[in-house]
Design an enzyme around this catalytic site. Structure first.
Site, PDB file in Angstrom:
ATOM      1  N   GLN A 190     -27.763  24.076  47.206  1.00 18.92           N
ATOM      2  CA  GLN A 190     -26.943  24.369  46.035  1.00 18.92           C
ATOM      3  C   GLN A 190     -27.728  24.016  44.772  1.00 18.92           C
ATOM      4  O   GLN A 190     -28.752  23.340  44.829  1.00 18.92           O
ATOM      5  CB  GLN A 190     -25.642  23.559  46.077  1.00 18.92           C
ATOM      6  N   ASP A 243     -28.365  19.591  47.427  1.00 13.45           N
ATOM      7  CA  ASP A 243     -27.894  20.060  46.122  1.00 13.45           C
ATOM      8  C   ASP A 243     -28.938  19.679  45.077  1.00 13.45           C
ATOM      9  O   ASP A 243     -29.121  18.488  44.783  1.00 13.45           O
ATOM     10  CB  ASP A 243     -26.542  19.434  45.802  1.00 13.45           C
ATOM     11  N   GLU A 294     -23.223  26.163  42.404  1.00 15.02           N
ATOM     12  CA  GLU A 294     -22.131  25.200  42.277  1.00 15.02           C
ATOM     13  C   GLU A 294     -22.243  24.531  40.908  1.00 15.02           C
ATOM     14  O   GLU A 294     -22.556  23.351  40.792  1.00 15.02           O
ATOM     15  CB  GLU A 294     -22.174  24.159  43.397  1.00 15.02           C
ATOM     16  N   GLU A 296     -23.769  15.472  52.469  1.00 13.23           N
ATOM     17  CA  GLU A 296     -24.379  15.672  51.157  1.00 13.23           C
ATOM     18  C   GLU A 296     -24.429  14.373  50.356  1.00 13.23           C
ATOM     19  O   GLU A 296     -23.388  13.761  50.108  1.00 13.23           O
ATOM     20  CB  GLU A 296     -23.578  16.707  50.359  1.00 13.23           C
TER      21      GLU A 296
END
Length: 252
Positions: free
Chosen positions: A196, A170, A232, A135
């Site tokens: 996310q 994300d 998140e 990530e």
């Protein structure tokens, strides 16, 4: 659209097994976490079995004070691989579907080689059903982190060319570093293992800020994505008071 509660941020004022139960009561379809290792795996497994929620993923350990992962740190292979082994054992014990292999603060060709070597080790060591994730983290929250952009991560995955090693996309980090979230996600979708989200720029719930998440969620749906999206975000106050967006995705 299905959603996963990231219990690193949501209900993090209670033990992980109780947080899993709270996520079920709130209507989430899955859970994920950061570092669950202080809780016996049997207690977490029992809570997952009781609620019927899948555990989508967990992280490798950050390391010592001031560290944010170990797998791209030259000279730290022993520590990095111990963290990978620990994550694999715990993930296997609770039936987690993925492990985020944290790179850490590093830069340069030696860091790249170290990260790729440790990802190869992780893939050799990890049961096939468990996906490994990498990530990129934005430079505002994690200055100096090895993975900075989705382009960098995609290039590493292409060079690695291993099944079951994917990108954690994300929307929050991409929004802060690159923007154009939907276009980036659409282009990278074959390499994506998990998605996310959180508000930009404050990392709060997705009902405010620079990103219209109702539009983003709708676009993700049109791409054919069927797995739960990971919430998140950092709640201000009680998690239960920040879940209006969850009802809105179904009714608004």
């Amino acid at each position: 659209m299905k959603f996963s509660a990231n219990l690193g941020f949501l209900w993090n004022d209670r033990p992980l097994p109780d947080a899993i139960r709270a996520a079920k009561a709130a209507g989430f379809d899955a859970v994920e976490c950061h570092w669950p290792y202080e809780f016996p795996s049997t207690e977490v497994s029992d809570a997952l079995a009781e609620t019927g929620l899948p555990m989508l993923g967990l992280n490798t350990l950050r390391g010592g004070p001031g560290e944010n992962g170990l797998s791209a740190l030259p000279g730290r292979d022993r520590d990095a691989r111990a963290a990978i082994d620990k994550a694999i054992a715990y993930a296997d014990a609770i039936g987690a579907q993925a492990i985020h292999v944290m790179a850490g603060f590093a830069d340069g060709p030696d860091a790249k080689k170290t990260f790729l070597d440790n990802l190869r080790y992780a893939r050799r060591s990890c049961p096939a059903p468990i996906t490994l994730l990498i990530e990129p983290l934005n430079r505002h929250d994690a200055p100096g982190y090895f993975l900075k952009t989705t382009d960098q991560a995609a290039a590493l995955l292409s060079e690695l060319d291993l099944p079951g090693v994917k990108l954690m996309f994300d929307c929050y980090h991409v929004g802060r570093m690159e923007g154009d979230i939907v276009t980036r996600l659409r282009a990278l979708l074959p390499q994506v293992g998990h998605i996310q989200f959180a508000a930009v720029p404050d990392r709060g719930p997705p009902d405010h800020g620079e990103i219209d998440y109702r539009y983003v969620f709708d676009q993700i749906s049109t791409m054919g994505w069927q797995r739960p999206l990971g919430a998140e975000y950092k709640p201000s106050g009680k998690t239960e008071n920040t879940l209006g967006w969850l009802d809105c995705t179904e009714a608004c």
